[in-house]
Design a protein around this motif. Structure first.
Motif, PDB file in Angstrom:
ATOM      1  N   LYS A   1     -15.758  32.302 -17.854  1.00 36.39           N
ATOM      2  CA  LYS A   1     -16.806  33.140 -17.744  1.00 36.39           C
ATOM      3  C   LYS A   1     -17.778  32.650 -16.390  1.00 36.39           C
ATOM      4  O   LYS A   1     -18.704  33.293 -16.015  1.00 36.39           O
ATOM      5  CB  LYS A   1     -17.847  33.058 -18.788  1.00 36.39           C
ATOM      6  CG  LYS A   1     -17.353  33.650 -20.483  1.00 36.39           C
ATOM      7  CD  LYS A   1     -18.147  33.357 -21.241  1.00 36.39           C
ATOM      8  CE  LYS A   1     -17.408  33.956 -22.654  1.00 36.39           C
ATOM      9  NZ  LYS A   1     -18.302  33.803 -23.712  1.00 36.39           N
ATOM     10  N   GLN A   2     -17.322  31.566 -15.848  1.00 37.29           N
ATOM     11  CA  GLN A   2     -18.014  31.081 -14.878  1.00 37.29           C
ATOM     12  C   GLN A   2     -17.541  31.706 -13.428  1.00 37.29           C
ATOM     13  O   GLN A   2     -18.297  31.833 -12.486  1.00 37.29           O
ATOM     14  CB  GLN A   2     -17.822  29.514 -14.601  1.00 37.29           C
ATOM     15  CG  GLN A   2     -18.398  28.855 -13.346  1.00 37.29           C
ATOM     16  CD  GLN A   2     -17.384  28.365 -12.538  1.00 37.29           C
ATOM     17  OE1 GLN A   2     -16.141  29.011 -12.197  1.00 37.29           O
ATOM     18  NE2 GLN A   2     -17.460  27.167 -11.678  1.00 37.29           N
TER      19      GLN A   2
ATOM     20  N   LYS B   1     -21.153  25.019 -13.258  1.00 34.20           N
ATOM     21  CA  LYS B   1     -22.001  26.055 -13.873  1.00 34.20           C
ATOM     22  C   LYS B   1     -21.895  27.249 -12.834  1.00 34.20           C
ATOM     23  O   LYS B   1     -21.867  27.191 -11.437  1.00 34.20           O
ATOM     24  CB  LYS B   1     -23.380  25.728 -14.128  1.00 34.20           C
ATOM     25  CG  LYS B   1     -24.116  25.315 -12.741  1.00 34.20           C
ATOM     26  CD  LYS B   1     -25.495  24.776 -13.322  1.00 34.20           C
ATOM     27  CE  LYS B   1     -26.362  24.365 -12.082  1.00 34.20           C
ATOM     28  NZ  LYS B   1     -25.599  22.822 -11.675  1.00 34.20           N
TER      29      LYS B   1
ATOM     30  N   TYR C   1     -23.592  30.599 -16.869  1.00 34.29           N
ATOM     31  CA  TYR C   1     -22.479  29.809 -17.903  1.00 34.29           C
ATOM     32  C   TYR C   1     -22.179  28.470 -17.115  1.00 34.29           C
ATOM     33  O   TYR C   1     -22.053  28.295 -16.196  1.00 34.29           O
ATOM     34  CB  TYR C   1     -21.236  30.497 -18.015  1.00 34.29           C
ATOM     35  CG  TYR C   1     -21.198  31.969 -19.098  1.00 34.29           C
ATOM     36  CD1 TYR C   1     -21.337  31.880 -20.368  1.00 34.29           C
ATOM     37  CD2 TYR C   1     -21.377  33.139 -18.085  1.00 34.29           C
ATOM     38  CE1 TYR C   1     -21.719  33.076 -21.095  1.00 34.29           C
ATOM     39  CE2 TYR C   1     -21.523  34.237 -19.203  1.00 34.29           C
ATOM     40  CZ  TYR C   1     -21.900  34.218 -20.415  1.00 34.29           C
ATOM     41  OH  TYR C   1     -22.046  35.430 -21.094  1.00 34.29           O
TER      42      TYR C   1
ATOM     43  N   THR D   1     -19.420  25.283 -17.800  1.00 32.47           N
ATOM     44  CA  THR D   1     -18.347  24.966 -18.263  1.00 32.47           C
ATOM     45  C   THR D   1     -18.029  23.479 -18.364  1.00 32.47           C
ATOM     46  O   THR D   1     -18.218  22.641 -17.288  1.00 32.47           O
ATOM     47  CB  THR D   1     -17.261  25.808 -17.351  1.00 32.47           C
ATOM     48  OG1 THR D   1     -17.524  25.324 -16.071  1.00 32.47           O
ATOM     49  CG2 THR D   1     -17.665  27.335 -17.383  1.00 32.47           C
TER      50      THR D   1
ATOM     51  N   GLY E   1     -21.241  27.376 -27.816  1.00 34.68           N
ATOM     52  CA  GLY E   1     -20.425  27.812 -26.753  1.00 34.68           C
ATOM     53  C   GLY E   1     -19.114  28.159 -27.425  1.00 34.68           C
ATOM     54  O   GLY E   1     -18.911  28.330 -28.590  1.00 34.68           O
TER      55      GLY E   1
ATOM     56  N   ASN F   1     -16.678  27.151 -22.305  1.00 33.38           N
ATOM     57  CA  ASN F   1     -17.621  27.795 -21.678  1.00 33.38           C
ATOM     58  C   ASN F   1     -19.029  27.841 -22.773  1.00 33.38           C
ATOM     59  O   ASN F   1     -18.871  27.804 -24.145  1.00 33.38           O
ATOM     60  CB  ASN F   1     -17.406  29.487 -21.873  1.00 33.38           C
ATOM     61  CG  ASN F   1     -16.261  29.932 -20.894  1.00 33.38           C
ATOM     62  OD1 ASN F   1     -16.662  29.776 -19.629  1.00 33.38           O
ATOM     63  ND2 ASN F   1     -15.128  30.227 -21.232  1.00 33.38           N
ATOM     64  N   SER F   2     -20.038  27.499 -22.290  1.00 33.05           N
ATOM     65  CA  SER F   2     -21.263  27.536 -23.002  1.00 33.05           C
ATOM     66  C   SER F   2     -21.496  29.120 -23.453  1.00 33.05           C
ATOM     67  O   SER F   2     -21.003  29.790 -22.930  1.00 33.05           O
ATOM     68  CB  SER F   2     -22.555  27.038 -22.172  1.00 33.05           C
ATOM     69  OG  SER F   2     -22.987  27.813 -20.982  1.00 33.05           O
TER      70      SER F   2
ATOM     71  N   ALA G   1     -24.460  32.110 -22.672  1.00 33.47           N
ATOM     72  CA  ALA G   1     -25.132  32.525 -21.501  1.00 33.47           C
ATOM     73  C   ALA G   1     -26.751  31.939 -21.430  1.00 33.47           C
ATOM     74  O   ALA G   1     -27.110  31.519 -22.412  1.00 33.47           O
ATOM     75  CB  ALA G   1     -25.355  33.996 -21.639  1.00 33.47           C
TER      76      ALA G   1
END
Length: 852
Positions: free
Chosen positions: A83-84, A533, A537, A539, A620, A636-637, A639
């Motif tokens: 998602k980064q 990041k 997000y 990571t 995450g 991924n964290s 949002a």
């Protein structure tokens, strides 16, 4: 990067020609990722596999995947789960293929047989066994222990993964040395200074450009560099449809070429421009009142030149806006700022009003160009303070911090347990970079000497101050090329009795080494992990060996300290070995490592364990076990939550965003007290002009120039190409073939951009060979007459000018002949002393240009 069909055909023809000339297709087909698979085979995805890893071509550190066929890496893309970076990579990711298959890589350990050291001196390296290499290093290290001088061991780190703790912290501290020197201050410590002493955040920022209504890009080119490249490439086009984009930079960057406004300021005057914008925002009443607050009676008292009573203003999330106005802003009108920075007054006003109208959904994107200057700390604060005025700090469409990445940390108690008395005492001695001295505060994170001053280590080594360095180990670094003042580094490294270089390729640093150890290539051949990041997000992303190493190479950060610990144990010093095997046991089985390969894997599992063991909510991705972590290659964290630090949660002294920085005041006072002087003396010794209260607020400092305008009439601008893989892509043919992706550049030459009006005065035409000279050094390159650079300045991409590298990067290795000139030879040695940073921007490099 979109490649036209004509360029692709040229590229494949070039690759084929290289195979024909060098014979790789016949003798070593597996070394060429573009070599044909054979008549009875195909390159279709059915016979290959995408394997997850991480691109470290820049500090975006993108989660990536490599397509592997029959053991060969043939293609790169972003990690599909990321998602980064949205599952994409920039051109740097693709260039990495030519690094792993570089025929000029170091293939086995080597030792120096010529005791003389220096530029142009043949080291006369000969191949040796791993055993001989490690025994030689261990003997040199043990000699320091036996002489009770372990502080004369030094570890120098370049780019890293977060397994760095092992080689960078554990090894020197258990051995007994304070001298672990990071490359960090060559990157952006002055930039971090600006964010820390306003919002209490010592790190790179994330920028929520998906929701920005105005994007002010300052001193960087986000589609080419600055830590969220793929995310920006994907979003900038959409942003231009919805938002205003303005770029502050003396050169026409890719972003500037697309922007609504280009502000080509005079280098080093960033602070004046930022204050001019702040003046317009405050005097027009356009500051964000939700974040900053307002006058008690609602009447705006910010008038040109007028001192304002602090009690008349009620602040909310900030501290000291009125005091900042009184000390630094009230007299810096747009007109005055225009005189200093060379930007028209009406443009300054227009940009300021646009920012105010778009607030708080404004991204003030600060890059190294605004900060990595001899007096850049306050410029960084001034630029970042605009985000505070606009209420865009930690807010939608603005600059963000990062979500937490819950990985394990180094066990400091275990480290201390394995330090003997000699190590405990000597590891606390003064470091070789002299950080924390009166004239070099390096007040990172509020502490005197709390950061690093990489470039000053050369002076410490050369002057044997505070001590002599007798054993030096460097990894993933090349300081005599990557630090300005290259002649100083060459002299310093020549003076070290014994140097070890852990590297993939021979480079300028290698030429000074006594032992050279071949290492794995990041992204392709090793284990590791990084935290990063972008795009809201955070990571944690793994590096994995997606292909089998071709040569007998090791992982520098983990295998090397483990192997050395075994040799030291054999010689009676078992502390390092005992510490490593106890600290980094397998978190699943409790097993202790018996080989460097096991040790590396156990260390990686130890650090990332909280992300995949399934015992706690990581806020995450849910990852079920180590095998799934390897398969996905990343975490991924969730949002990032807007306004996470509003409400008194900023990590500053006041817990608020500080225009008047109590945090900086405390740090400077602490440094002054340490040396029994006052803060004014600290400012004087640090090359700053501010005195009194001005030292605690963002303000304008005039550029520190090396060379008179009469003798050196031009200002040199260094920039980073979108094809630079941390400065390590210059032995890649694709780097030169596609150099034209940088605005104003030309493939296969080292281009010096010069404005047509300046070129005409000098009688220089496009394509002429020119000599560029500063007080630091000189060299030859090719003139590129181009409108995209401010008159009175010249610009050139960093990276070319190697005198010791591979056949593509260097014209003649043995003769130290270069292709072009190294920017850091032109930029004189200098520091930003409050942060310890290299000063590579901001106008201190004055030059003259002569047609050859």
């Amino acid at each position: 990067m979109k490649i036209k069909r004509r360029d692709f055909l040229k590229l494949t023809a070039m690759a084929g020609a290289a195979v024909a000339v060098n014979g790789y297709a016949q003798s070593e087909p597996e070394m060429n990722s573009l070599a044909p698979l054979g008549a009875d085979r195909t390159s279709s995805p059915e016979i290959g596999e995408w394997k997850p890893t991480t691109c470290q071509g820049c500090t975006t550190w993108c989660p990536a995947e490599v397509f592997v066929q029959e053991g060969r890496a043939v293609k790169v893309r972003g990690n599909r789960y990321s998602k980064q970076n949205d599952g994409t990579v920039c051109p740097r990711g693709h260039l990495s293929l030519q690094q792993v298959y570089d025929p000029d890589r170091i293939k086995q350990p080597m030792k120096r047989t010529n005791p003389e050291k220096g530029r142009g001196v043949d080291p006369k390296f000969v191949p040796i066994s791993w055993d001989e290499a490690l025994n030689t290093i261990a003997d040199k290290m043990m000699a320091l222990r036996e002489a009770e001088e372990p502080e004369k061991f030094c570890l120098m780190r370049g780019r890293y993964t977060y397994l760095r703790d092992i080689i960078y912290d554990v090894m020197p501290k258990v051995f007994g040395s304070p001298n672990n020197i990071s490359h960090s201050s060559t990157c952006a410590e002055a930039e971090k200074f600006g964010a820390f002493y306003t919002e209490g955040y010592w790190d790179y920022r994330d920028y929520d450009i998906s929701n920005s209504k105005y994007i002010l890009i300052w001193g960087c080119d986000p589609v080419a560099s600055n830590r969220m490249v793929p995310a920006t490439i994907r979003r900038l086009g959409d942003a231009l449809d919805r938002a205003t984009v303005a770029t502050v930079d003396p050169r026409l960057t890719t972003s500037a070429a697309k922007a609504n406004e280009w502000l080509p300021l005079q280098p080093g005057t960033d602070g004046a421009l930022a204050l001019g914008i702040a003046h317009v925002l405050l005097s027009s009443g356009a500051w964000n009142k939700e974040f900053v607050g307002d006058f008690a009676d609602g009447t705006n008292l910010f008038k040109v030149g007028a001192t304002v009573d602090e009690a008349s203003f009620i602040e909310k999330e900030t501290n000291g806006v009125v005091r900042w106005w009184n000390l630094a802003v009230k007299d810096m009108t747009a007109a005055k700022a225009a005189e200093i920075c060379g930007i028209p007054e009406d443009q300054i006003v227009r940009v300021a009003k646009g920012l105010g109208e778009a607030a708080p959904n404004v991204a003030v994107w600060m890059g190294p160009g605004a900060a990595m200057q001899a007096r850049g700390a306050y410029s960084a604060m001034a630029v970042h303070a605009l985000g505070g005025l606009l209420g865009s700090i930690d807010n939608e469409g603005g600059s963000l911090q990062t979500a937490k990445i819950p990985v394990n940390k180094l066990n400091a108690d275990l480290l201390g347990k394995h330090q003997d008395e000699l190590a405990k005492k000597h590891s606390k001695l003064e470091k070789i970079d002299q950080r924390g001295r009166l004239e070099l505060p390096v007040i990172a994170k509020g502490k005197s000497g709390g950061g690093v001053s990489t470039n000053n280590a050369a002076k410490g080594i050369l002057n044997k101050d505070p001590n002599e360095i007798k054993v030096l180990v460097g990894y993933m670094n090349n300081f005599p090329f990557s630090c300005n003042g290259t002649d100083l580094w060459e002299e310093a490294l020549s003076s070290v009795p014994f140097t070890v270089h852990l590297t993939t390729n021979a480079s300028e640093f290698t030429v000074f080494a006594d032992i050279v150890l071949p290492c794995t290539v990041n992204m392709y051949e090793r284990y590791g992990f990084v935290k990063t990041k972008a795009n809201r997000y955070a990571t944690c992303t793994l590096l994995q060996p997606v292909v089998k190493p071709f040569w007998d190479v090791i992982d520098d950060e983990s295998a090397f300290p483990f192997l050395i610990s075994e040799k030291l144990k054999d010689r009676g010093f078992s502390n390092l070995y005992d510490c490593l095997v106890e600290m980094y046991s397998d978190p699943e089985t409790g097993a202790k490592a018996t080989t460097p390969e096991e040790f590396t894997l156990f260390a990686l599992k130890y650090y990332t364990h909280p992300l995949w063991d399934g015992k706690k909510d990581t806020h995450g991705d849910k990852i079920n076990g180590w095998s799934e972590m390897l398969e996905k290659g990343m975490w991924n964290s969730g949002a990032y939550k807007y306004k996470s630090h509003w409400g008194g949660k900023f990590a500053t002294t006041t817990k608020k965003f500080e225009f008047y920085s109590e945090t900086l005041k405390k740090a400077l006072a602490g440094h002054a007290e340490k040396h029994n002087v006052d803060v004014d003396t600290v400012m004087e010794k640090s090359n700053y002009t501010a005195r009194g209260e001005l030292a605690f607020v963002p303000h304008y400092e005039p550029p520190l120039r090396h060379g008179s305008e009469q003798e050196y009439p031009f200002v040199f601008i260094d920039y980073k190409s979108r094809l630079n893989r941390e400065g390590r892509s210059q032995n890649s043919p694709w780097y030169y073939e596609f150099k034209h992706v940088d605005p104003g550049d030309v493939g296969h030459q080292d281009s010096l951009r010069i404005h047509p009006t300046d070129a005409k005065k000098l009688g220089i035409s496009n394509g002429d060979k020119v000599k560029i000279t500063s007080m630091g050094g000189s060299g030859e390159c090719v003139a590129r007459v181009w409108e995209g650079v401010r008159p009175g300045t010249v610009s050139k991409a960093y990276g070319q000018g190697h005198w010791a590298y591979g056949r593509t990067a260097t014209d003649d290795f043995m003769k130290s002949a270069t292709k072009g000139v190294n920017n850091n030879t032109i930029i004189p040695w200098e520091l930003e002393r409050l942060s310890g940073s290299n000063a590579r921007n901001g106008g201190h490099a004055a030059v003259r240009i002569e047609k050859i």
